[in-house]
Design a protein around this motif. Structure first.
Motif, PDB file in Angstrom:
ATOM      1  N   TYR A  57       0.806  -1.311  -0.494  1.00 59.04           N
ATOM      2  CA  TYR A  57       0.479   0.248  -0.004  1.00 59.04           C
ATOM      3  C   TYR A  57       0.782   1.372  -0.112  1.00 59.04           C
ATOM      4  O   TYR A  57       0.469   2.061  -0.907  1.00 59.04           O
ATOM      5  CB  TYR A  57      -0.933  -0.188   1.606  1.00 59.04           C
ATOM      6  N   ASN A  92       1.255   4.294  -2.768  1.00 57.22           N
ATOM      7  CA  ASN A  92       0.681   4.914  -1.945  1.00 57.22           C
ATOM      8  C   ASN A  92       1.628   6.220  -3.089  1.00 57.22           C
ATOM      9  O   ASN A  92       1.283   7.463  -3.771  1.00 57.22           O
ATOM     10  CB  ASN A  92       0.490   5.916  -0.967  1.00 57.22           C
ATOM     11  N   ASN A  96       1.878   6.981  -6.745  1.00 59.33           N
ATOM     12  CA  ASN A  96      -0.146   6.949  -7.315  1.00 59.33           C
ATOM     13  C   ASN A  96       0.586   8.400  -8.480  1.00 59.33           C
ATOM     14  O   ASN A  96       1.726   8.744  -8.874  1.00 59.33           O
ATOM     15  CB  ASN A  96      -0.618   7.919  -6.354  1.00 59.33           C
ATOM     16  N   LYS A  97      -0.218   8.109  -9.394  1.00 60.70           N
ATOM     17  CA  LYS A  97      -0.478   9.008 -10.536  1.00 60.70           C
ATOM     18  C   LYS A  97       0.125  10.881 -10.226  1.00 60.70           C
ATOM     19  O   LYS A  97       1.049  11.480 -10.790  1.00 60.70           O
ATOM     20  CB  LYS A  97      -2.125   8.746 -11.169  1.00 60.70           C
ATOM     21  N   LYS A  98      -0.771  10.752  -9.380  1.00 59.01           N
ATOM     22  CA  LYS A  98      -1.049  12.623  -9.269  1.00 59.01           C
ATOM     23  C   LYS A  98       0.394  13.021  -8.013  1.00 59.01           C
ATOM     24  O   LYS A  98       0.339  13.726  -8.029  1.00 59.01           O
ATOM     25  CB  LYS A  98      -2.046  12.809  -7.850  1.00 59.01           C
ATOM     26  N   LYS A 109      -7.829  -0.743  -2.746  1.00 63.46           N
ATOM     27  CA  LYS A 109      -8.146   0.660  -2.980  1.00 63.46           C
ATOM     28  C   LYS A 109      -7.715   0.411  -4.020  1.00 63.46           C
ATOM     29  O   LYS A 109      -8.139   1.523  -5.140  1.00 63.46           O
ATOM     30  CB  LYS A 109      -8.802   1.114  -2.200  1.00 63.46           C
ATOM     31  N   ALA A 110      -5.799   1.410  -3.123  1.00 66.51           N
ATOM     32  CA  ALA A 110      -4.860   1.485  -4.006  1.00 66.51           C
ATOM     33  C   ALA A 110      -4.937   1.491  -5.150  1.00 66.51           C
ATOM     34  O   ALA A 110      -4.411   1.773  -7.066  1.00 66.51           O
ATOM     35  CB  ALA A 110      -3.828   2.244  -2.778  1.00 66.51           C
ATOM     36  N   TYR A 111      -4.285  -0.108  -5.559  1.00 66.65           N
ATOM     37  CA  TYR A 111      -4.280  -1.152  -6.397  1.00 66.65           C
ATOM     38  C   TYR A 111      -5.389  -1.169  -7.646  1.00 66.65           C
ATOM     39  O   TYR A 111      -4.931  -0.340  -8.658  1.00 66.65           O
ATOM     40  CB  TYR A 111      -4.364  -2.695  -6.045  1.00 66.65           C
ATOM     41  N   LEU A 112      -6.943  -0.685  -7.270  1.00 63.02           N
ATOM     42  CA  LEU A 112      -8.036  -0.673  -8.284  1.00 63.02           C
ATOM     43  C   LEU A 112      -7.892   0.734  -9.065  1.00 63.02           C
ATOM     44  O   LEU A 112      -8.150   1.139 -10.050  1.00 63.02           O
ATOM     45  CB  LEU A 112      -9.496  -0.964  -7.480  1.00 63.02           C
ATOM     46  N   ASN A 113      -7.134   1.811  -8.299  1.00 59.28           N
ATOM     47  CA  ASN A 113      -7.219   3.248  -8.245  1.00 59.28           C
ATOM     48  C   ASN A 113      -6.201   3.433  -9.319  1.00 59.28           C
ATOM     49  O   ASN A 113      -6.338   4.459  -9.953  1.00 59.28           O
ATOM     50  CB  ASN A 113      -6.968   3.821  -7.206  1.00 59.28           C
ATOM     51  N   GLU A 114      -5.174   2.437  -8.951  1.00 58.80           N
ATOM     52  CA  GLU A 114      -4.077   2.873  -9.953  1.00 58.80           C
ATOM     53  C   GLU A 114      -4.430   1.638 -11.065  1.00 58.80           C
ATOM     54  O   GLU A 114      -4.148   1.953 -12.032  1.00 58.80           O
ATOM     55  CB  GLU A 114      -2.529   2.043  -9.597  1.00 58.80           C
TER      56      GLU A 114
END
Length: 150
Positions: free
Chosen positions: A85, A89, A92-94, A145-150
């Motif tokens: 995670y 984190n 992350n793209k942002k 959640k972090a995996y799905l958002n990436e």
């Protein structure tokens, strides 16, 4: 035997002569009791066999050495998800752009680290394993959640 000491002898005054240890004023531990003796005791030892041993303490229990520790497995799973995670984190793209501050990922990581210290080092007795299991589930959900958002 059965992971308990059945008998032990200790002396500050040891003498060695002719393949024998001579104990003077020794203390004996037997049946969960300590007794002091002010007499001399001779222990005959075979030095050749003693030198071949890797350790002076022998484990003669019948119990198998393989133990499946659920707490250790849970801790391992927790930290796999925790470190994954944190990795997701931070990458992350942002946060990859140079204009974004890394304050949020650092704070989230520190909060989760403190949370893990509190959960895995508490002394709540019967509920300790429940809290550790819940911590692993929460960490899995955050990772997912972090995996799905990436």
């Amino acid at each position: 035997s059965n992971e308990q000491i059945k008998m032990a002898e200790f002396s500050n005054k040891l003498m060695f002569s002719d393949d024998a240890l001579i104990l003077k004023n020794y203390t004996e531990y037997k049946n969960n009791a300590l007794k002091e003796y002010n007499i001399q005791k001779v222990i005959y030892i075979d030095l050749i066999n003693l030198m071949k041993e890797n350790s002076l303490v022998k484990n003669i229990s019948d119990k198998r050495d393989l133990k499946l520790d659920i707490r250790l497995i849970n801790l391992f799973i927790f930290f796999i998800f925790f470190l994954s995670y944190i990795f997701l984190n931070f990458f992350n793209k942002k946060y990859l752009s140079t204009k974004q501050s890394l304050r949020n990922p650092v704070l989230i990581s520190l909060i989760l680290l403190i949370y893990s210290f509190l959960i895995f080092n508490n002394s709540l007795g019967a509920f300790k394993q429940v809290f550790e299991l819940l911590a692993s589930i929460i960490m899995f959900m955050l990772f997912f959640k972090a995996y799905l958002n990436e």
